[in-house]
Design an enzyme around this catalytic site. Structure first.
Site, mmCIF file in Angstrom:
data_model
loop_
_atom_site.group_PDB
_atom_site.id
_atom_site.type_symbol
_atom_site.label_atom_id
_atom_site.label_comp_id
_atom_site.label_asym_id
_atom_site.label_seq_id
_atom_site.Cartn_x
_atom_site.Cartn_y
_atom_site.Cartn_z
ATOM 1 N N HIS A 5 -0.711 -9.629 2.145
ATOM 2 C CA HIS A 5 -1.852 -8.774 1.817
ATOM 3 C C HIS A 5 -3.020 -9.623 1.313
ATOM 4 O O HIS A 5 -4.174 -9.209 1.404
ATOM 5 C CB HIS A 5 -1.471 -7.763 0.724
ATOM 6 C CG HIS A 5 -0.455 -6.766 1.162
ATOM 7 N ND1 HIS A 5 0.896 -7.015 1.074
ATOM 8 C CD2 HIS A 5 -0.576 -5.523 1.687
ATOM 9 C CE1 HIS A 5 1.559 -5.952 1.524
ATOM 10 N NE2 HIS A 5 0.701 -5.041 1.905
ATOM 11 N N LYS A 55 10.357 -3.214 10.205
ATOM 12 C CA LYS A 55 9.336 -4.196 9.837
ATOM 13 C C LYS A 55 9.923 -5.249 8.888
ATOM 14 O O LYS A 55 10.936 -4.976 8.244
ATOM 15 C CB LYS A 55 8.125 -3.493 9.204
ATOM 16 C CG LYS A 55 8.449 -2.666 7.938
ATOM 17 C CD LYS A 55 7.242 -1.856 7.501
ATOM 18 C CE LYS A 55 7.523 -1.152 6.174
ATOM 19 N NZ LYS A 55 6.409 -0.305 5.726
ATOM 20 N N ASP A 73 0.472 -4.712 11.827
ATOM 21 C CA ASP A 73 0.343 -4.364 10.407
ATOM 22 C C ASP A 73 -1.153 -4.200 10.140
ATOM 23 O O ASP A 73 -2.000 -4.467 11.004
ATOM 24 C CB ASP A 73 0.979 -5.451 9.526
ATOM 25 C CG ASP A 73 1.423 -4.907 8.167
ATOM 26 O OD1 ASP A 73 0.968 -3.810 7.783
ATOM 27 O OD2 ASP A 73 2.224 -5.572 7.495
#
Length: 343
Positions: free
Chosen positions: A176, A163, A247
């Protein structure tokens, strides 16, 4: 078994958790720090999860080392990825990275956990979401150290997840909290992607997780929801045959794709095989309602079949030597941080 990975709420399962785990569209569970108190509690939680379904669910965790290590007491405290290349010569870094991969895999499998979402293949340390999670800013060095960690995980019997494809390291913003935009040209982005390409060619990556990042010079969608990145580039150009995870769809970086159900459909349409939906139960429920009992056999390829007894492991010479070496490196890393803080 289906395409959705979910979270559970606490140290033990509640009735709502059990109902969700029995949904045909659920592939498994991703665990967090809130799900861990001590090894005994973790053992019981895993037993509860396994008892929910006749079919073996995929149990996963983010267990990289450094700031991203959900379980600590009873586990080796691993250094962050940056520590290997920063504090060691390359030969030592490669050996220690192999040992770390072996340790993290063996310790997790001793608790019947199938998979860690590792390693991070992003380059550089400036991104707020990545930082010390990156092995190095130099692609060649990062690739050698990451490849060694992969070899250690495989040697133990655990699959790997590279990743965040095609590379999250060049943006400062944290996906995020927002959808970062990488404005570099195609050549620069593809240079970051080369570490993925090389490891795919070497058959070292069992799964890949794309970034919630828009690469504006190439495509107007984040890689996690882009058919261009996941089908045209990853599957066709790079010939990747493994599993593609989204994700976490609750991250703000995925909000560009719409509401929760729309994010899930966009990720599946783009080429993702397994979806992660965590830390928002209402969002998870909306995704499950929209999936309407879609099933998939693909998660089964990532299940671990290695049986490890915890007490036998931690009393073995192999574990003790590797545990000592990685503990020492982590302590050196902490000392280096303290020295920086005192300047």
């Amino acid at each position: 078994m289906g395409p959705l990975m979910i979270d559970v709420q606490g140290l033990v399962l509640c009735d709502d958790d059990r109902r969700l785990l029995q949904n045909n569209s659920v592939a498994g569970v991703i665990l967090f720090g809130r799900n861990f108190e001590n090894p005994q509690q973790l053992t019981e939680l895993i037993r509860e999860i396994r008892a929910c379904t006749a079919e073996r669910l995929l149990i996963t965790v983010d267990h990289e080392g450094g700031r991203v290590q959900r379980f600590k007491h009873g586990f080796t405290l691993l250094p962050p990825a940056q520590a290997y290349g920063k504090l060691c010569d390359l030969k030592s870094a490669i050996k220690l990275a192999f040992d770390a991969g072996w340790l993290l895999a063996m310790e997790l499998m001793a608790f019947d956990i199938d998979l860690s979402f590792a390693p991070v293949l992003d380059l550089g340390h400036d991104c707020l979401a990545i930082g010390s999670r990156s092995f190095h800013s130099d692609r060649v060095i990062a690739e050698k150290i990451a490849s060694a960690m992969i070899d250690g995980m495989h040697n133990a019997g655990m699959k790997t997840v590279g990743k965040h494809f095609p590379g999250h390291g060049a943006v400062i913003a944290d996906s995020h909290k927002e959808t970062p935009v990488d404005n570099r040209n195609q050549t620069e982005v593809y240079n970051d992607m080369q570490i993925f390409a090389d490891l795919i060619k070497a058959n070292k990556l069992d799964a890949i997780m794309p970034a919630h990042v828009i690469y504006s010079a190439i495509d107007n969608k984040p890689a996690s929801g882009s058919p261009f990145w996941l089908k045209t580039v990853l599957k066709d150009k790079l010939a990747f045959k493994g599993i593609i995870f989204s994700d976490d769809l609750s991250m703000e970086g995925a909000a560009f794709l719409g509401n929760y159900a729309e994010r899930a459909q966009a990720a599946l349409a783009a080429g993702c095989d397994i979806l992660l939906a965590c830390n928002n139960r209402e969002g998870t429920l909306s995704i499950l309602a929209d999936l309407d009992n879609i099933t998939s056999e693909k998660p089964k390829s990532l299940l671990s079949h290695t049986k490890v007894d915890y007490h036998t492991l931690v009393n073995s010479h192999e574990w003790k030597i590797r545990h000592q070496s990685l503990t020492q490196l982590n302590e050196l890393w902490q000392q280096s941080l303290n020295q920086l803080g005192n300047k």
